[in-house]
Design a protein around this motif. Structure first.
Motif, PDB file in Angstrom:
ATOM      1  N   ILE A  11     -12.411  48.257  28.746  1.00  0.00           N
ATOM      2  CA  ILE A  11     -13.384  47.988  29.802  1.00  0.00           C
ATOM      3  C   ILE A  11     -14.278  49.195  30.072  1.00  0.00           C
ATOM      4  CG2 ILE A  11     -13.631  47.546  32.280  1.00  0.00           C
ATOM      5  CD1 ILE A  11     -11.249  45.669  32.099  1.00  0.00           C
ATOM      6  N   LYS A  12     -13.688  50.359  30.219  1.00  0.00           N
ATOM      7  CA  LYS A  12     -14.457  51.528  30.625  1.00  0.00           C
ATOM      8  C   LYS A  12     -15.254  52.146  29.489  1.00  0.00           C
ATOM      9  CE  LYS A  12     -11.658  52.909  34.610  1.00  0.00           C
ATOM     10  NZ  LYS A  12     -10.923  54.022  35.250  1.00  0.00           N
ATOM     11  N   ILE A  13     -15.083  51.645  28.272  1.00  0.00           N
ATOM     12  CA  ILE A  13     -15.758  52.247  27.124  1.00  0.00           C
ATOM     13  C   ILE A  13     -16.802  51.326  26.510  1.00  0.00           C
ATOM     14  CG2 ILE A  13     -15.445  53.234  24.809  1.00  0.00           C
ATOM     15  CD1 ILE A  13     -12.704  54.182  25.662  1.00  0.00           C
ATOM     16  N   GLY A  14     -16.429  50.080  26.206  1.00  0.00           N
ATOM     17  CA  GLY A  14     -17.350  49.277  25.419  1.00  0.00           C
ATOM     18  C   GLY A  14     -17.645  47.869  25.857  1.00  0.00           C
ATOM     19  N   VAL A  15     -16.867  47.306  26.777  1.00  0.00           N
ATOM     20  CA  VAL A  15     -17.027  45.895  27.116  1.00  0.00           C
ATOM     21  C   VAL A  15     -18.408  45.607  27.715  1.00  0.00           C
ATOM     22  CG1 VAL A  15     -16.205  44.025  28.603  1.00  0.00           C
ATOM     23  CG2 VAL A  15     -14.564  45.441  27.356  1.00  0.00           C
ATOM     24  N   GLY A  16     -18.865  46.467  28.616  1.00  0.00           N
ATOM     25  CA  GLY A  16     -20.173  46.255  29.236  1.00  0.00           C
ATOM     26  C   GLY A  16     -21.297  46.243  28.219  1.00  0.00           C
ATOM     27  N   LYS A  17     -21.236  47.159  27.257  1.00  0.00           N
ATOM     28  CA  LYS A  17     -22.249  47.214  26.196  1.00  0.00           C
ATOM     29  C   LYS A  17     -22.233  45.945  25.361  1.00  0.00           C
ATOM     30  CE  LYS A  17     -25.218  49.238  23.371  1.00  0.00           C
ATOM     31  NZ  LYS A  17     -26.612  49.520  23.763  1.00  0.00           N
ATOM     32  N   ASN A  18     -21.041  45.429  25.070  1.00  0.00           N
ATOM     33  CA  ASN A  18     -20.935  44.190  24.306  1.00  0.00           C
ATOM     34  C   ASN A  18     -21.582  43.022  25.033  1.00  0.00           C
ATOM     35  OD1 ASN A  18     -19.466  44.850  21.858  1.00  0.00           O
ATOM     36  ND2 ASN A  18     -17.732  45.295  23.161  1.00  0.00           N
ATOM     37  N   LEU A  19     -21.365  42.940  26.328  1.00  0.00           N
ATOM     38  CA  LEU A  19     -21.950  41.849  27.117  1.00  0.00           C
ATOM     39  C   LEU A  19     -23.472  41.970  27.160  1.00  0.00           C
ATOM     40  CD1 LEU A  19     -19.355  41.790  30.026  1.00  0.00           C
ATOM     41  CD2 LEU A  19     -19.645  40.027  28.275  1.00  0.00           C
ATOM     42  N   ASP A  20     -23.970  43.185  27.293  1.00  0.00           N
ATOM     43  CA  ASP A  20     -25.422  43.397  27.293  1.00  0.00           C
ATOM     44  C   ASP A  20     -26.034  42.983  25.953  1.00  0.00           C
ATOM     45  OD1 ASP A  20     -25.306  44.376  29.860  1.00  0.00           O
ATOM     46  OD2 ASP A  20     -25.331  46.482  29.267  1.00  0.00           O
ATOM     47  N   MET A  21     -25.370  43.357  24.860  1.00  0.00           N
ATOM     48  CA  MET A  21     -25.897  43.018  23.537  1.00  0.00           C
ATOM     49  C   MET A  21     -25.749  41.531  23.242  1.00  0.00           C
ATOM     50  SD  MET A  21     -27.239  45.764  22.754  1.00  0.00           S
ATOM     51  CE  MET A  21     -27.917  45.112  21.225  1.00  0.00           C
ATOM     52  N   LEU A  22     -24.736  40.892  23.804  1.00  0.00           N
ATOM     53  CA  LEU A  22     -24.614  39.438  23.668  1.00  0.00           C
ATOM     54  C   LEU A  22     -25.800  38.752  24.334  1.00  0.00           C
ATOM     55  CD1 LEU A  22     -23.088  36.882  22.871  1.00  0.00           C
ATOM     56  CD2 LEU A  22     -21.689  37.137  24.943  1.00  0.00           C
ATOM     57  N   ASN A  23     -26.179  39.229  25.511  1.00  0.00           N
ATOM     58  CA  ASN A  23     -27.368  38.701  26.182  1.00  0.00           C
ATOM     59  C   ASN A  23     -28.618  38.898  25.334  1.00  0.00           C
ATOM     60  OD1 ASN A  23     -27.281  37.333  28.716  1.00  0.00           O
ATOM     61  ND2 ASN A  23     -26.428  39.162  29.665  1.00  0.00           N
ATOM     62  N   THR A  24     -28.766  40.092  24.779  1.00  0.00           N
ATOM     63  CA  THR A  24     -29.924  40.400  23.935  1.00  0.00           C
ATOM     64  C   THR A  24     -29.964  39.492  22.715  1.00  0.00           C
ATOM     65  OG1 THR A  24     -29.844  42.716  24.638  1.00  0.00           O
ATOM     66  CG2 THR A  24     -31.098  42.230  22.643  1.00  0.00           C
ATOM     67  N   LEU A  25     -28.797  39.251  22.106  1.00  0.00           N
ATOM     68  CA  LEU A  25     -28.709  38.396  20.925  1.00  0.00           C
ATOM     69  C   LEU A  25     -29.101  36.957  21.258  1.00  0.00           C
ATOM     70  CD1 LEU A  25     -27.838  38.392  17.924  1.00  0.00           C
ATOM     71  CD2 LEU A  25     -25.541  37.769  18.698  1.00  0.00           C
ATOM     72  N   ILE A  26     -28.631  36.455  22.389  1.00  0.00           N
ATOM     73  CA  ILE A  26     -28.987  35.091  22.801  1.00  0.00           C
ATOM     74  C   ILE A  26     -30.485  34.989  23.036  1.00  0.00           C
ATOM     75  CG2 ILE A  26     -28.655  33.303  24.551  1.00  0.00           C
ATOM     76  CD1 ILE A  26     -25.858  34.581  25.052  1.00  0.00           C
ATOM     77  N   ASN A  27     -31.062  35.967  23.703  1.00  0.00           N
ATOM     78  CA  ASN A  27     -32.502  35.965  23.961  1.00  0.00           C
ATOM     79  C   ASN A  27     -33.300  35.915  22.659  1.00  0.00           C
ATOM     80  OD1 ASN A  27     -32.347  36.073  26.782  1.00  0.00           O
ATOM     81  ND2 ASN A  27     -32.177  38.293  26.788  1.00  0.00           N
ATOM     82  N   PHE A  28     -32.799  36.614  21.640  1.00  0.00           N
ATOM     83  CA  PHE A  28     -33.529  36.699  20.374  1.00  0.00           C
ATOM     84  C   PHE A  28     -33.356  35.450  19.511  1.00  0.00           C
ATOM     85  CE2 PHE A  28     -33.618  38.152  15.864  1.00  0.00           C
ATOM     86  CZ  PHE A  28     -34.982  38.422  15.797  1.00  0.00           C
ATOM     87  N   LEU A  29     -32.116  34.960  19.388  1.00  0.00           N
ATOM     88  CA  LEU A  29     -31.835  33.851  18.474  1.00  0.00           C
ATOM     89  C   LEU A  29     -31.960  32.474  19.107  1.00  0.00           C
ATOM     90  CD1 LEU A  29     -28.738  35.160  16.439  1.00  0.00           C
ATOM     91  CD2 LEU A  29     -31.133  35.070  15.713  1.00  0.00           C
ATOM     92  N   ASP A  30     -31.796  32.384  20.415  1.00  0.00           N
ATOM     93  CA  ASP A  30     -31.769  31.068  21.081  1.00  0.00           C
ATOM     94  C   ASP A  30     -32.479  31.144  22.431  1.00  0.00           C
ATOM     95  OD1 ASP A  30     -31.209  28.520  21.943  1.00  0.00           O
ATOM     96  OD2 ASP A  30     -29.068  28.606  21.466  1.00  0.00           O
ATOM     97  N   PRO A  31     -33.819  31.239  22.430  1.00  0.00           N
ATOM     98  CA  PRO A  31     -34.576  31.394  23.683  1.00  0.00           C
ATOM     99  C   PRO A  31     -34.352  30.264  24.686  1.00  0.00           C
ATOM    100  CG  PRO A  31     -35.956  31.844  21.778  1.00  0.00           C
ATOM    101  CD  PRO A  31     -34.686  31.267  21.251  1.00  0.00           C
ATOM    102  N   VAL A  32     -34.167  29.032  24.181  1.00  0.00           N
ATOM    103  CA  VAL A  32     -33.969  27.885  25.088  1.00  0.00           C
ATOM    104  C   VAL A  32     -32.666  28.061  25.870  1.00  0.00           C
ATOM    105  CG1 VAL A  32     -33.565  25.400  25.214  1.00  0.00           C
ATOM    106  CG2 VAL A  32     -35.301  26.307  23.644  1.00  0.00           C
TER     107      VAL A  32
END
Length: 300
Positions: A163-184
Motif C-alpha cells: 500500500i505505502k509503496i505502489g498501490v496508489g500508483k497502480n490505481l492512477d495508471m489504471l485510470n490513465t489506461l482506461i482513459n486511453f483505451l476505452d474513453p466511453v
C-alpha cells in the motif's frame, strides 16, 4: 554443436514452462529462482549452501525476536495493534481442505507474519498478507523457506501490492489506461462511477488472489508477474482486463460506484490462463498505438 549443462539450462527450461504454467512437482524449487532465493547461475552445491545460510539466518531472526519481544510489547503500541490484527486475520482463515484435513498451521503463520513485520520496515503488515503467507506455507516444506519466499516476493512485487509503496500508483495508471483505451467507459467512471477505480485497491494488495478458482490459478498469475513478462507492471493490465469483464453490465445498467464495486467483487472463480491471455491482448493492443509518455514509461 553447443550443449547446455543442466545448471545453465534451468532458466531456459523453466522460462518455457511459464507459458503453460509450472507443474506442482517443480513449483517450490522454481519459485526459489523466480523470487531470487537462488541465483539462476548457481550450482547444486551453491544452492545447498544458500539454503543452509537462509535457515541459519531465519533461526537467528527468531532468536532476536524472542529477546526484543518484551520491549516491543511494553514500549511500542503499534506492535501490539499489529499483533492483534495478525491474530484476528489468521483466525478467520479456513485451514482445512474439502475433505476436512488441516492443511495449514496457524501458529507458524502467525510467527512468520510477526517476524516479517518486525524485520521489514518498508512493507508493514497489511490485511491480506496472512493469505499470501498461507499460500507460501502450502508451497514450502520448511518455515525458513516460507519466510524468505514471502520476503523476496514482497521485494519483487512491492510496486504492485504494498500500500505505502505502489498501490496508489497502480490505481492512477489504471485510470490513465482506461482513459486511453476505452474513453466511453472512462466517461462513465468519471461520472456515475466516480471513485470506483480507487476502491479496487484490494485487487493489488492481494495480488488478485481472491478472484481465482484455485490456489494453482493464483500461483500461475504470480509466476507471470515475477517474470516481468510480457512487460513491466503487468498487474495493471490484469486489472484492466477484469474491469472489461464487467464493462457491459456497468454501462447497460448505468451502475454507480457502489454497483461497480459489487460487480467487481463478484469476479471469482476466474481461470488464470484466460485472464493472462486477456491481459496479453491488451498489451498487444497497447504497443500498436501511439501511447502517452506516462503509459510508455510505466509499461514499455
Amino acid at each position: 554443436m553447443t550443449t547446455l549443462s543442466p545448471e545453465n539450462s534451468l532458466s531456459a527450461r523453466w522460462s518455457a514452462s511459464f507459458i503453460l504454467g509450472l507443474h506442482p512437482f517443480v513449483r517450490t524449487e522454481a519459485w526459489k529462482f523466480l523470487t531470487g532465493y537462488y541465483s539462476w547461475q548457481s550450482s547444486q552445491d551453491e544452492r545447498l549452501t544458500v539454503d543452509s545460510t537462509r535457515r541459519k539466518n531465519y533461526e537467528a531472526l527468531c532468536e532476536m525476536y524472542k529477546k526484543i519481544q518484551p520491549l516491543l510489547e511494553n514500549l511500542h503500541r503499534d506492535f501490539m495493534e499489529t499483533r492483534n490484527s495478525i491474530a484476528y486475520d489468521i483466525q478467520k482463515l479456513y485451514d482445512k481442505d474439502h475433505l476436512g484435513n488441516v492443511i495449514i498451521d496457524k501458529k507458524r503463520l502467525e510467527k512468520i507474519l510477526l517476524l516479517s513485520y518486525v524485520c521489514n520496515t518498508q512493507a508493514e503488515y497489511q490485511q491480506g498478507f496472512h493469505e499470501m503467507v498461507m499460500l507460501f506455507q502450502l508451497m514450502a516444506e520448511h518455515d525458513h523457506e516460507t519466510f524468505w519466499l514471502f520476503q523476496f516476493f514482497l521485494q519483487k512485487t512491492e510496486h504492485s501490492c504494498v500500500i505505502k509503496i505502489g498501490v496508489g500508483k497502480n490505481l492512477d495508471m489504471l485510470n490513465t489506461l482506461i482513459n486511453f483505451l476505452d474513453p466511453v467507459f472512462a466517461e462513465h467512471l468519471r461520472g456515475k462511477g466516480a471513485g470506483a477505480v480507487q476502491s479496487l485497491f484490494p485487487w493489488f494488495c492481494l495480488c488478485f488472489q481472491r478472484a481465482f478458482k484455485s490456489f494453482d490459478d493464483v500461483w500461475r498469475l504470480w509466476e507471470v508477474l515475477l517474470t516481468g513478462k510480457p512487460c513491466r507492471n503487468f498487474q495493471v493490465l490484469v486489472a484492466y482486463s477484469m474491469l472489461q469483464m464487467v464493462r457491459e453490465q456497468v454501462l447497460q445498467e448505468s451502475l454507480t460506484s457502489d454497483g461497480i464495486l459489487l460487480a467487481c467483487n463478484s469476479l471469482i472463480d476466474l481461470d488464470a490462463d484466460v485472464l493472462i491471455s486477456a491481459a496479453c491482448l491488451v498489451y498487444a493492443e497497447l504497443i500498436q498505438k501511439d501511447v502517452p509518455q506516462s503509459l510508455k514509461d510505466f509499461f514499455l
